[in-house]
Motif scaffolding. Structure first.
Motif, PDB file in Angstrom:
ATOM      1  N   ASP A  22       0.766  -1.174   0.148  1.00 22.07           N
ATOM      2  CA  ASP A  22      -0.218  -0.287   0.126  1.00 22.07           C
ATOM      3  C   ASP A  22       0.760   0.966  -0.006  1.00 22.07           C
ATOM      4  O   ASP A  22       0.273   2.303   0.447  1.00 22.07           O
ATOM      5  CB  ASP A  22      -0.867  -0.211   1.223  1.00 22.07           C
ATOM      6  N   SER A  23       2.176   1.416  -0.577  1.00 19.37           N
ATOM      7  CA  SER A  23       3.078   2.407  -0.714  1.00 19.37           C
ATOM      8  C   SER A  23       2.555   3.761  -1.099  1.00 19.37           C
ATOM      9  O   SER A  23       3.035   4.642  -0.958  1.00 19.37           O
ATOM     10  CB  SER A  23       4.300   1.811  -0.949  1.00 19.37           C
ATOM     11  N   THR A  24       1.794   3.489  -2.103  1.00 21.78           N
ATOM     12  CA  THR A  24       1.356   4.552  -2.879  1.00 21.78           C
ATOM     13  C   THR A  24       0.105   5.136  -2.637  1.00 21.78           C
ATOM     14  O   THR A  24      -0.506   6.272  -3.013  1.00 21.78           O
ATOM     15  CB  THR A  24       1.554   4.379  -4.623  1.00 21.78           C
ATOM     16  N   THR A  25      -0.331   4.741  -1.400  1.00 19.96           N
ATOM     17  CA  THR A  25      -2.015   5.202  -1.124  1.00 19.96           C
ATOM     18  C   THR A  25      -1.756   6.585  -0.657  1.00 19.96           C
ATOM     19  O   THR A  25      -0.614   7.035   0.092  1.00 19.96           O
ATOM     20  CB  THR A  25      -2.214   4.447   0.229  1.00 19.96           C
ATOM     21  N   SER A  26      -2.589   7.325  -1.357  1.00 21.79           N
ATOM     22  CA  SER A  26      -2.250   8.907  -0.889  1.00 21.79           C
ATOM     23  C   SER A  26      -3.015   9.217   0.316  1.00 21.79           C
ATOM     24  O   SER A  26      -2.620  10.342   1.011  1.00 21.79           O
ATOM     25  CB  SER A  26      -2.800   9.665  -2.347  1.00 21.79           C
ATOM     26  N   PHE A  27      -4.060   8.739   0.775  1.00 20.76           N
ATOM     27  CA  PHE A  27      -4.715   9.191   1.964  1.00 20.76           C
ATOM     28  C   PHE A  27      -4.348   8.512   3.135  1.00 20.76           C
ATOM     29  O   PHE A  27      -3.548   8.812   3.763  1.00 20.76           O
ATOM     30  CB  PHE A  27      -6.119   9.558   1.751  1.00 20.76           C
ATOM     31  N   ILE A  42       7.883  -3.452   0.578  1.00 27.50           N
ATOM     32  CA  ILE A  42       7.168  -2.297   0.750  1.00 27.50           C
ATOM     33  C   ILE A  42       7.871  -1.100   0.624  1.00 27.50           C
ATOM     34  O   ILE A  42       9.270  -1.121   0.998  1.00 27.50           O
ATOM     35  CB  ILE A  42       6.679  -2.482   2.346  1.00 27.50           C
ATOM     36  N   GLY A  43       7.539  -0.207  -0.052  1.00 29.36           N
ATOM     37  CA  GLY A  43       8.211   0.872  -0.414  1.00 29.36           C
ATOM     38  C   GLY A  43       8.992   0.889  -1.806  1.00 29.36           C
ATOM     39  O   GLY A  43       9.398   2.187  -2.302  1.00 29.36           O
ATOM     40  N   ASP A  44       8.952   0.059  -2.653  1.00 35.28           N
ATOM     41  CA  ASP A  44       9.685  -0.156  -3.709  1.00 35.28           C
ATOM     42  C   ASP A  44       8.721  -0.600  -4.849  1.00 35.28           C
ATOM     43  O   ASP A  44       8.114  -1.872  -5.069  1.00 35.28           O
ATOM     44  CB  ASP A  44      10.659  -1.020  -4.012  1.00 35.28           C
ATOM     45  N   THR A  45       7.918   0.497  -5.583  1.00 37.52           N
ATOM     46  CA  THR A  45       6.870   0.002  -6.103  1.00 37.52           C
ATOM     47  C   THR A  45       7.068  -1.026  -7.620  1.00 37.52           C
ATOM     48  O   THR A  45       6.642  -1.568  -7.798  1.00 37.52           O
ATOM     49  CB  THR A  45       6.120   1.519  -7.008  1.00 37.52           C
ATOM     50  N   VAL A  48       4.353  11.540  -9.750  1.00 36.83           N
ATOM     51  CA  VAL A  48       4.612  10.077  -9.492  1.00 36.83           C
ATOM     52  C   VAL A  48       3.549   9.453 -10.467  1.00 36.83           C
ATOM     53  O   VAL A  48       2.489   9.574 -10.597  1.00 36.83           O
ATOM     54  CB  VAL A  48       4.551   9.537  -8.218  1.00 36.83           C
ATOM     55  N   PRO A  63      -3.166   4.683   4.694  1.00 31.44           N
ATOM     56  CA  PRO A  63      -2.720   3.290   4.313  1.00 31.44           C
ATOM     57  C   PRO A  63      -3.201   2.401   5.053  1.00 31.44           C
ATOM     58  O   PRO A  63      -3.762   2.699   6.088  1.00 31.44           O
ATOM     59  CB  PRO A  63      -1.140   3.643   4.323  1.00 31.44           C
ATOM     60  N   TYR A  84       0.586  11.855  -9.816  1.00 33.84           N
ATOM     61  CA  TYR A  84       0.280  12.388  -8.708  1.00 33.84           C
ATOM     62  C   TYR A  84       1.370  13.097  -7.997  1.00 33.84           C
ATOM     63  O   TYR A  84       2.119  12.244  -7.658  1.00 33.84           O
ATOM     64  CB  TYR A  84      -0.675  11.367  -8.034  1.00 33.84           C
TER      65      TYR A  84
END
Lengths: 287, 287, 287, 287, 287, 287
Positions: free
Chosen positions: C29-34, C78-81, C144, C36, C141
């Motif tokens: 869920d690393s790119t969740t904007s609101f 996690i953290g590396d899309t 990104v 996570p 966004y």
């Protein structure tokens, strides 16, 4: 080949036959008198162990160095106390007879009775060390004999006088404290005298039961019957290392109630206690 | 003289002898298979009824116009199913024999069995109307016969074929739906056919049991076994008004589990349903 | 022999080789904007499926009648899309090539991209049906390109014009709705036109992606970006049965965020949706 | 005859006339500046005292040995500070005049003022001992004189210089600490000097007010204005036993805010503190 | 230059002088009779608006197209009702006199009185449209005249007979419904008759007050006094669009209580309602 | 003129040019391996600082006496670690070059890297003091180099051997503790040796990074990876006062995760720590 996340507690993925310690869950809480929910404890610690290291900087040892099988959770008939205790006893008995150590994750404290019953069939002159906020010595509760509030009274019925060592007790009916005077070795509030008990029991088979509500609610809010005034985590840790020098033939950790652990910290604390117990008990033969 | 806040549900402060309806709590949830906590329901509705009006704009009637005694909560032996059902049966039997209506607030759904057992001793040709998400027709669950998942099967054992009318059922084992075909009158998902049932039962003594999980979890998250796809509050309200025209000799509202009702809205919803049941059942003789 | 509780979703315990559908989790869920937390979804549905029946009274079918392998959760960085999407793509590709259906449980919605990339290598003229509150058509966004808010834009880059069918969309930037006009088939708010789409796609390979936030927050509060005004559970269920008649080659259910699901009802709702998807898709070849 | 669960705090079911101590709730929190909700405290402790023993292993005494009447909660006009204080004062005055000890459970700390006003009419040369995190010496707060943040300033107006003994204070405006220098006896952070105060006051009538936020938030998160750095439960317990040797003519326990007590541990802690206060104060005449 | 996250509601960053609508918070809840906490509403919507789009697909309009100044929160003397209402009145009066629309975010419903008092000084023949679950027509509550439960009674005192239009009312004392018959235009449960009211008021200055508890608790659990049986979000949205065609001179949205909004969905719902109100009211002069 | 509530942390409302310390938020948590949510920390402390005094009775100093600018939150591209670190570095670099102290509120611990990178460009022979439960020395985590679990390893890459002083470390992989032996100065569990470090570094520019999970979870449950056995609040406070005597050129406070802070006490604790850091660092030049 894709990597998968493990489904066991903290890398405890040895096969049953290869393991010295058999970890298993006993999800039962039907006799809880105040707030039920301890049935979800074993599942919770398994899930949240993902957020914890396998290495202990306290005793410089890693789960990889010991042999533990997480054998999953027993399927217990919620609501039927007798059948539940039979299930636990039967399963634990197999482990004892295989010369392994059963490490049960409760559930409410009554589950201890199943494993102690089994241990007493295999080991002679068994002793029980109990860390707990509650004496658990009620003969019955509203007419019911088998309840979490009376689990140690039932163990007393099996083991007899002077075989149960209780530490940290800070709650109970007056009658329980009276009963303890001639029946168990009860220490109020803390671990005073633990060194002597460890010394005295060094040649005996010992069952160790840890009711996590011995911890102060500030350290461990996620339990069914919290009692202010308990011991702190570091104190418990030290006491555990002392216990681990004994001949622990079976053990359990009970009364984590994840329902009341909103922050998840109680579950993490239970995970760490289980890790330290495993690490300090495991691999002793190899040393 | 200082004014005091009442300790009863929503102004239901009549004495037992002066009341037509006797409200009481049955705090028991030991056979709950998924998430326990319904034991706290009666206490929760009593507390939170403070935030609710005594007047119903739906049927233009006020608690002040009817005669209800909130007789408090039974003290039940958590963990002992047989003793618990005996306690409930004995207490309810007294109310039935006094010609009053027992209105029990569960607790898990198994408590219904105690009151139905008592009703069946007093009323001949008793029928049961059940609003529920679950069929509750399991013969046993992990070898246990007395569980919340089988309460209607046990009622069937008492009342016989074709006496139980089930509405809103949307969950169960395949075997339960099979069993229902020849044993009960089961309506899936909603209240289809309720008008006909009300018409057919107008001369019969009827026990009404409401498992609040018939409501959709959006309306009622605070329950042990939520099931998406349920009825909405206004639908339930309409069905209740229909039921209230029957000769309801006893009733219950079960399975509010305040532990999972973080917002308090499920408890408030339960309060309102109990209020509307009381108002639509109460004072009918006086009309 | 002691009975053990299963560690798979709702009895989906077939071996990989014996299964038609491969269920797996993608905890990312690393790119969740609101908000996570969707990483915990697959673990949560697996645990809470314990509280649910294997039988569907909606379509009279049981998990025991179909062949599903719950293959566990991928271990994702996690953290590396980029690495995460590669992992998912690689794993899903194997399943597609084995002629099985990958059923992925997110995770945030971006995980869909990995499985669609794999599907597009195996199936020609692939179409995507998306149920969602959000258009997810952002080109980037805050600079990104690979984010949950743009997952459908990236799918568009792969599949081209007119291949993505979007239903229930009620949130997005103005530019996203403009872009959709010439690029996708977007239906605002509900399932209007779904019958026609099902008819039109009956000979095509279809990937189905379900962002659970299409549900109204009243039905489904446990999600990262709740949007009032969504569809209700029963509407979604009907739409799912329609979809299930198509040639679904792969699918996913995303954006359950257990952290915000205090009552557990969102997790139960997700469980039921997954069950109905499995039951309506599974065993079709055998009919 | 069915057994019923009690509706009073921890078995405190003596009649008013037979009791030495009158326990009552003052559910008011309208002047709370940060997080309201203390109005629910008395109801919460009454409910949750069900989970606690009546016996204290600390001082070997049981509720059954003393005479306490739980007289319920006052009905207070939320939002009207003057009327609320009048109600409390009037009710407490009756108790003082009957030669009994009023034990008030707040509510916010301002409720203390009502009881101190009444006590000062009955007892000459009254002293106040305050355990608190906050000095509560503001002359006004945004132009308002009667607020929880200024309750001790108002007590000072009644009692005069050097009559208020403040312990544990770790928060306030600079002006409050300045004011205290010449007006009260203020001890920062802990109970330093309590022995001397107890010695000095042994012949005086003393009102004891306990704002539970003196406890560290780790022990007591469920309060409106938590302040890190407080005393621990065992320290508070010891201080309470010291206080109990004085001639306590009235007392209160305030600022439990159950809304923020998700785990229930703060409520249990408050229950235990109230129990120990009752047990150490009650039955002294009989000794 | 680093980009910063905005501190205003949803991009409403116009200067006061450039704005048509002035958004502000009134954090006050001292007269709340059941569960306080609405004081935190304005802060919560401001924070959580970060998770929402500025564009409405419902009416195809963007916050960038209108002129709104988020002027922050008033500093109100919690606990002093008279001073609080004076503050609100004074501040709102300035906005009315500047020919702008004050858009107040409560706080409890009583804050409406301050803005209506100001509006009635500026606009002749003012009407009030109220969407609410509660009639709010109590003359007093436990002897207090100024409470959230009586705010419309006080508005009635200012405006006189037949000037207040109440919709959605489903709770109140019998006396309130009686009073309404000759004093206000009250519609129970829903928006029946709203079209006629909009038609009738098209030439009048109208103040619009929205108590969010008009929504069903399933849509909006996060409120102080939830009432089952309310309207749904989409119904409210349609009613809002109708209202927006009137000459709205001032408005407010009240009774979001974030303390009971564990999932955050009520806050998000409030954000969306405020967005839709702003978008449908803003920029009308420019059309 | 109406008074407005401030939108800055605890009255830190100086303009950038007038301030010595620049407070800002870095809302990023994409590499969090266990429980994300630290992105909401800066917003939470700003809001809840409303409930705290500006005056410290510990060091008798008030926020009014120092010069701090709360410059708001950076807008960071969630999900893109490289861009995020660039943004933080660029922004912090400006502050360092202006001769001011950047005080960053995380976010997860990785944000520290951005500010340390900037500091190392401005200050020669920079040292880092880290208070933390975790060593954060992993070279990579599942193949990813830039993660919160490896932030100190990356700082080591910049600063070289013997420049990082780690205190309170109680969790990590065995390899991290091995690495530390020759690379950093690591103290397990507590602050042993801090006095010596402070003495040794008195002429050096020091960056101070505080991971709040150094606190025991009893004091600070609201964090992503809680670790039982930490230091207590008062111990941390004393250590902070020692640190404040050094030439602190930049600092941060990270890993508050408000999502798991149900009681709000962790946020309040973070507020107080930030206040004490500001007060002990601010205004030193003026002394």
């Amino acid at each position: 080949m894709a990597n998968k996340l493990p489904k066991v507690f903290l890398g405890c993925d040895k096969a049953y036959d290869d393991a010295d310690i058999i970890l298993f869950g006993a999800p039962f809480d039907s006799t809880t008198s105040f707030r039920p929910g301890a049935r979800f404890a074993s599942s919770a610690v398994r899930n949240d162990s993902f957020g914890m290291e396998t290495y202990s900087p306290y005793i410089d040892k890693d789960i990889g160095e010991i042999s533990v099988c997480d054998d999953g959770d027993l399927e217990l008939p919620i609501g039927d106390t007798d059948m539940t205790l039979d299930e636990i006893k039967g399963y634990a008995l197999g482990i004892y007879r295989d010369g392994k150590i059963p490490f049960m994750i409760g559930g409410e404290h009554l589950v201890t009775l199943g494993s102690v019953l089994a241990a007493s069939e295999v080991y002679e002159d068994l002793r029980v060390i109990q860390f707990d906020a509650h004496a658990d010595l009620r003969d019955n509760y509203l007419g019911v004999g088998l309840t979490h509030a009376g689990v140690m009274r039932r163990c007393f019925d099996i083991l007899g006088e002077g075989k149960i060592y209780q530490f940290g007790i800070r709650s109970g009916e007056k009658e329980e404290f009276e009963f303890a005077k001639n029946s168990t070795i009860l220490t109020k509030f803390d671990f005073t005298g633990l060194d002597e008990v460890v010394e005295a029991l060094k040649d005996k088979p010992v069952y160790f039961t840890l009711d996590l509500d011995i911890l102060d609610p500030s350290c461990f809010p996620g339990t069914g019957t919290p009692e202010a005034g308990g011991v702190r985590f570091n104190d418990l840790l030290k006491a555990i290392y002392k216990i681990s020098k004994l001949n622990i033939v079976g053990l359990d950790v009970t009364e984590l109630c994840p329902v009341y652990d909103m922050s998840g910290c109680s579950t993490q604390t239970a995970c760490k206690i289980i890790r330290e117990l495993l690490l300090s008990l495991g691999g002793k033969d190899d040393e």
